[in-house]
Design an enzyme around this catalytic site. Structure first.
Site, PDB file in Angstrom:
ATOM      1  N   GLY A 162     -15.194  61.384  65.638  1.00 33.49           N
ATOM      2  CA  GLY A 162     -15.104  61.724  64.224  1.00 33.49           C
ATOM      3  C   GLY A 162     -16.477  61.884  63.600  1.00 33.49           C
ATOM      4  O   GLY A 162     -17.491  61.939  64.288  1.00 33.49           O
ATOM      5  N   GLY A 163     -16.504  61.936  62.254  1.00 37.03           N
ATOM      6  CA  GLY A 163     -17.763  62.110  61.552  1.00 37.03           C
ATOM      7  C   GLY A 163     -17.656  63.072  60.393  1.00 37.03           C
ATOM      8  O   GLY A 163     -18.634  63.737  60.041  1.00 37.03           O
ATOM      9  N   ALA A 164     -16.459  63.174  59.790  1.00 40.25           N
ATOM     10  CA  ALA A 164     -16.245  63.997  58.592  1.00 40.25           C
ATOM     11  C   ALA A 164     -16.661  65.450  58.781  1.00 40.25           C
ATOM     12  O   ALA A 164     -17.042  66.117  57.830  1.00 40.25           O
ATOM     13  CB  ALA A 164     -16.976  63.400  57.383  1.00 40.25           C
ATOM     14  N   GLN A 233     -10.499  60.930  67.065  1.00 42.28           N
ATOM     15  CA  GLN A 233     -10.573  59.906  66.021  1.00 42.28           C
ATOM     16  C   GLN A 233     -11.069  60.536  64.726  1.00 42.28           C
ATOM     17  O   GLN A 233     -12.052  61.275  64.713  1.00 42.28           O
ATOM     18  CB  GLN A 233     -11.516  58.777  66.462  1.00 42.28           C
ATOM     19  N   SER A 234     -10.349  60.277  63.614  1.00 41.88           N
ATOM     20  CA  SER A 234     -10.718  60.762  62.291  1.00 41.88           C
ATOM     21  C   SER A 234     -10.821  62.294  62.282  1.00 41.88           C
ATOM     22  O   SER A 234      -9.869  62.972  62.638  1.00 41.88           O
ATOM     23  CB  SER A 234     -12.018  60.089  61.834  1.00 41.88           C
ATOM     24  N   ALA A 235     -11.986  62.848  61.905  1.00 46.34           N
ATOM     25  CA  ALA A 235     -12.149  64.299  61.938  1.00 46.34           C
ATOM     26  C   ALA A 235     -11.962  64.832  63.354  1.00 46.34           C
ATOM     27  O   ALA A 235     -11.466  65.948  63.552  1.00 46.34           O
ATOM     28  CB  ALA A 235     -13.531  64.689  61.412  1.00 46.34           C
ATOM     29  N   ASP A 336      -6.032  52.255  55.270  1.00 44.95           N
ATOM     30  CA  ASP A 336      -7.044  53.300  55.444  1.00 44.95           C
ATOM     31  C   ASP A 336      -7.147  54.094  54.144  1.00 44.95           C
ATOM     32  O   ASP A 336      -6.174  54.718  53.712  1.00 44.95           O
ATOM     33  CB  ASP A 336      -6.637  54.214  56.601  1.00 44.95           C
ATOM     34  N   HIS A 368      -9.985  52.320  57.886  1.00 43.75           N
ATOM     35  CA  HIS A 368     -10.407  53.461  58.701  1.00 43.75           C
ATOM     36  C   HIS A 368     -11.364  53.028  59.806  1.00 43.75           C
ATOM     37  O   HIS A 368     -11.319  53.578  60.918  1.00 43.75           O
ATOM     38  CB  HIS A 368     -11.088  54.491  57.792  1.00 43.75           C
TER      39      HIS A 368
END
Length: 427
Positions: A162-164, A233-235, A336, A368
């Site tokens: 991830g990492g937006a 994960q995430s983004a 989250d 999150h």
């Protein structure tokens, strides 16, 4: 088939480039890989002089490796600095970004004891192969985490961090890679171009090429090509889901050549992901990922629907493509705030309505970063880790027996520092 929601226990909480000579459009990727392999073999073969001095070759090889690492780090630092300046022109420097940056700095300082230990393993362990080239674009690199036990072919995880969509980096998967490798699983952490070095289509293309490399080269590193799993994960969960759907659409009749197949992925695990950008754009704006920059990342408002996997699977025209998808398991914390857990709930429902085998696992009270950072750093039993491993090792009696007697992971950060970091986390 449909499956129930499984609540878990309380928590303690590179810049895109156009085609040019030497680009992938001119020279096929798979044709270049052997030459790279040949170069590595030439470097690793001892000369006559090194045979006369047993330690000379090893010393020279280490010096060359160190020089390569330093040169690579310097090049990436220069690139990161330049891209940061470009990004700041998009974001501006306002009160909200300053406070979030300060919170992030404090968060990182509090968890630094754990980050240092993970970083030492990342740079010094012989079980980590850093920056393996999988393509020709900037950031087309991946890190491999290899188990010490190589007596049989191992399951393989392709992990998209991830990492937006802005600060993602392959090393963010170092902790997960280390823990899974200790349980006999090979992990490939795939790097990809972030914004403004690339936009969402570049990220999906990079992830697809990284997955292709993992599928085709798994056996070269002791992996079982019949047991490949995809994790995001995430983004990274969003990018991986987009990549999986894009590949399924190609295979369902769009006629594009594919270098890997959806059928090669046994299970997709999505951790704390967002899958309907039409619903999330306002939420991200309220948390500092402003609408203007988010739409720039996603290539305009008209592309939000195309890059929303939840919306895509509901289209009756892609039902055949959806039927090609592997089983999907979505993990999310109920506390989250970066990406609310209903993002996974509605995606799981849309998948089941499209005939995809989908399961949702909710972790009560988890944020999150709890699932991916705080819980692994506190050691002991990690629910998310155990849930992933139980699926990967299902049917492997030897691995299950080893899991039953596996030692709990050790604590890397004192509990009071984890709790304080959790309170000030900007995520």
């Amino acid at each position: 088939m449909q499956s129930e929601i499984v609540p878990r226990g309380d928590g303690s909480s590179g810049e895109g480039s156009s085609a040019s000579p030497g680009s992938p459009e001119e020279t096929p990727f798979l044709r270049r890989v052997p030459s790279e392999s040949r170069r590595r073999r030439v470097v690793s073969e001892p000369t006559l002089s090194s045979l006369s001095s047993p330690f000379a070759f090893e010393s020279n090889s280490r010096r060359r490796s160190f020089r390569r690492d330093v040169g690579h780090a310097a090049a990436e630092t220069f690139l990161l600095t330049r891209l940061t300046l470009i990004l700041l022109r998009y974001l501006g420097v306002g009160y909200r970004w300053i406070t979030r940056f300060l919170a992030l700095a404090c968060y990182a300082i509090l968890l630094m004891p754990g980050f240092i230990q993970v970083g030492y393993h990342y740079f010094c362990s012989s079980q980590v192969r850093r920056s393996v080239v999988y393509g020709e674009q900037p950031r087309n690199r991946l890190d491999l985490y290899l188990p010490t036990n190589t007596d049989q072919l191992k399951p393989v995880v392709a992990f998209v961090t991830g990492g937006a969509w802005i600060i993602g980096y392959k090393a963010w998967g170092a902790l997960l890679g280390k823990q899974l490798a200790e349980r006999g699983i090979i992990v490939a952490c795939i790097d990809y171009r972030n914004f403004p070095q690339g936009t969402i289509s570049d990220m999906v293309n990079d992830a697809s090429q990284g997955i292709s490399f993992v599928c085709s080269k798994a056996a070269d590193y002791g992996g079982d090509p019949n047991r490949i799993y995809l994790v995001g994960q995430s983004a990274g969960a969003h990018i991986a889901a987009c990549t999986l759907l894009d590949q399924a659409l190609k295979e369902s009749g769009e006629g594009e050549n594919a270098t890997w197949s959806v059928s090669q992925i046994k299970v997709y695990f999505g951790i704390s992901g967002g899958y309907n950008l039409l619903k999330l754009v306002d939420h991200f704006h309220s948390r500092g990922l402003y609408r203007s920059i988010f739409l720039s990342v996603m290539e305009g408002e008209e592309s939000l629907r195309r890059y929303s996997p939840e919306v895509v699977v509901q289209d009756p025209y892609v039902r055949h493509a959806a039927s090609l998808l592997p089983p999907i398991i979505l993990f999310h914390g109920t506390s989250d705030y970066s990406i609310p857990c209903d993002a996974s709930e509605t995606f799981a429902e849309a998948l089941r309505n499209a005939g995809v085998e989908a399961k949702l696992v909710l972790y009560k009270g988890k944020t999150h970063t709890d699932l991916f950072i705080q819980d692994p750093l506190r050691g002991g039993k990690d629910e998310l880790l155990e849930d992933i491993i139980s699926v990967i090792h299902a049917g492997d009696t030897v691995a299950l027996a080893e899991d039953a007697v596996a030692r709990p992971t050790r604590r890397l950060v004192p509990e009071f520092m984890i709790q304080l970091a959790r309170k000030i986390s900007p995520f």
